[in-house]
Design an enzyme around this catalytic site. Sequence first.
Site, PDB file in Angstrom:
ATOM      1  N   LEU A   1      10.826  -7.425 102.905  1.00  0.00           N
ATOM      2  CA  LEU A   1      10.350  -8.233 101.787  1.00  0.00           C
ATOM      3  C   LEU A   1      10.201  -9.702 102.148  1.00  0.00           C
ATOM      4  CD1 LEU A   1      12.374  -6.732  98.845  1.00  0.00           C
ATOM      5  CD2 LEU A   1       9.906  -7.071  98.888  1.00  0.00           C
ATOM      6  N   ARG A   2      10.601 -10.062 103.393  1.00  0.00           N
ATOM      7  CA  ARG A   2      10.583 -11.462 103.769  1.00  0.00           C
ATOM      8  C   ARG A   2       9.177 -12.061 103.648  1.00  0.00           C
ATOM      9  NH1 ARG A   2      12.624 -15.713 106.365  1.00  0.00           N
ATOM     10  NH2 ARG A   2      11.151 -16.397 107.910  1.00  0.00           N
ATOM     11  N   ALA A   3       8.191 -11.247 104.032  1.00  0.00           N
ATOM     12  CA  ALA A   3       6.818 -11.732 103.977  1.00  0.00           C
ATOM     13  C   ALA A   3       6.419 -12.091 102.547  1.00  0.00           C
ATOM     14  CB  ALA A   3       5.869 -10.678 104.533  1.00  0.00           C
TER      15      ALA A   3
END
Length: 606
Positions: free
Chosen positions: A275-277
Site C-alpha cells: 500500500l506504500r505506493a
Amino acid sequence: MPAPYPFSAVVGLADLRLALLLTAVNPAIGGVLVRGEKGTAKSTVVRALAALLPELDAVGGCRFACDPAAPDPECPDGPHTRGAAVIHRRSSLVELPVGATEDRVVGTLDIQRALAEGVKAYEPGLLATAHRGLLYVDEVNLLPDHLVDLLLDAAAMGRAHVERDGVSVKHAARFLLVGTMNPEEGEPRPQLVDRFGLVVSVSSPDEPAPRAEVVRRRLAYDADPDGFAARWAAEDALLARQITGARERLSTVELPDGELDRIARICLAYGVDGLRADIVVARAALTLAAWHGRGVVTVEDVKDAARLALPHRRRRDPLDPPGTDEERLEETLSNEDPDPEPPDGGGVPPGPSEDGETQPPAAPGQPYRPRVLTLPKTGERAHAGRRSLAYARRGRVVGARLPQGAGAPHLPATLRAAAARGSRTVAPADLREAVHVGREANLVLFVVDASGSMAARQRMTTVKAAVLSLLRDAYQRRDRVGMITFRGAGADEVLPPTSSHEVGVQRLARLGTGGRTPLAAGLEAAARTLRAERRRDPRRRPLLVLVTDGRNTAGADPLTVVPSLAGTAAVVVDCEAGPVRLGLARRLATALDASCVPLAALGRAA
Ligand SMILES: [Zn+2]
C-alpha cells in the site's frame, strides 16, 4: 563563495524540478531518487534547490537546530527555556560522501564520558546537521546497505537514534532526502528504490536548441556567477515564496473520496506491491494541489503524482520486456480518463473540463487549460501519450476482430462466432482477439500568424497566451512540438520539432510581430517541416495547429498550398475579431479539411 547556480535557470528537466519542489513543500513524500548518466546536471539542480528552501529560526547554541516555537522535547541539548537566544539562518545543505562512516552519519557517543557527563558526550553526525534542511547523497547506489538503511529509516521516522552499550541518544532529523545515481554504475537494490517517494529519470536534451541553451547559460554563469544569479534572483524568490505558500496551504487541502478511489484503482491496475505506493501518490497529489494553489485534489493532480511516484514500483513480471513501465503507466492512466473523447468525435469535443469542475476564466494574457485538440482518426500507436486515440496492445477494449497476432482473445466474440456457425464448440476459426484503444503522443506543429493584423488591439497577447496554453498542454500529453511563424517577407521555423517545450515557451515570449501576412509561406514551411519529420519518424502522427485570422496580404494565394498538406490533420484557431468578420480562417479550415475553433472558445470555460 560564488552564488549557486539558480534553480530557475535550469533548462528542461521539468519532472526533476517538479519532484524536488514537491518534496521541498512536503518532505513526508519521502525523498527523491534521481537516475541519470554523468553530465546531466543532477547535482547542480539539487544544490540549486537548497538555495530555495525557506530560512529558519533555531535555538541558539542547540546543535540540533531546534525550532524555538516547538523545541524537540527529547533534544540532547535541551530542555530549552523560553526566551533562549534565537538565530536566523539558511536551511542547511548536507552532502553525504560515499565513503562516510556510520559514526559520521549518526554521530559518535563516548560511553565513558556519557556515563559521567550525560548526553553532552554525544557528537552529532550528518543526520543532525541536516535536520530541517536537505540531505544530498550523490551515487547513493554505491553507499553500503547499512548506511542506506540508516538514512531511509531516519527520513521515514523524522528521528535519528544512536545506541551504544545500552546508552541511547535520540534526536529529531527531519530532512529532505535527495539521492542521485548513475544507472551505468550498477542498479541499486529494488528495496532502496522502493523506499524513495519519487523517482525521476533524467537525460541530457536530445535536441540542438536546448543543448545550446544549457551551454549558453553555463558559460554565462561560469564567467560571472554572482551577476548571473542576480539576473535570476526574482524568479528564484518567486519559487521560494511559492514553496512557503504551499507549505502553509498543505494541511487544508482536501482529497475527495472519488480521487482516493482513483488512486487505489490506478495502483491496482498498474500492479504495485503493498500500500506504500497508494500513500505516496496520495501525499504527492495533495502536495501538487497545494503547489498549484488549489484547495481540492483534482484528477490531474492524481495523474501527475502517479507519474512521479509509480513507474519504479511495479511488481515486475520476469517475462516483461524491459523499459515498458512508463508506457504501461500511461495506459493505466488513460483508462482512468473520466471524459474520453469518442473515437470518431472529430477534432474538438465540447464539454466540461476533465475533472468536471468549472474553470474560472483566465486573466488576459495568462495561460489556461485549453480544449484538447485531437486527430480525428484513430491511429496505430507508436508513442504512448495522452492526446489522440490509437489502437494499442493494451488499453480500453473497444471491439473484437480476427486475430492479427497482437491482442488477447475476446471470449464473447469468439463464442458468438461459434454460435453463428451453429456450433456449441469453439473451433480455431472462431477465435477473435480484442481490439484495444489507448492514447498516443503526437507531433503538434504550431503555425502562428504574427503579422500586423494580428498585432492590433493587444490581440497578440491573447494569441500568445493561447499558444502558451497549448504548449503546456502538449507537454502534459507527452507530445513533440514545433513552431513556425509568418509575417512580413516570409515564414520562420522558430522552433524545429523538439521534445523540449520550454524552448518553445522562450521563443514564444520573444516573438516579434507586425508586417504583412504571407499565409502561403507559412503553410509551405509547415509542409516542409512535416515532410522532414515524416522521414525522421514515420509512425508519429502530426497535428497542424494554424493560428491566424486568415487575412492573406502577401505572397501566393494560400489555397494553392493546400494540396501539399493533404492528409494532414489540422485545426485552425480562428483569431478574427471585431464587428466585421470575413470568415477567412473558417474558409481556409474547410479547404484544409480541418476543424475550426474560434480563439475565444479555446479555453474550456468559454
Ligand atoms: Zn535543541
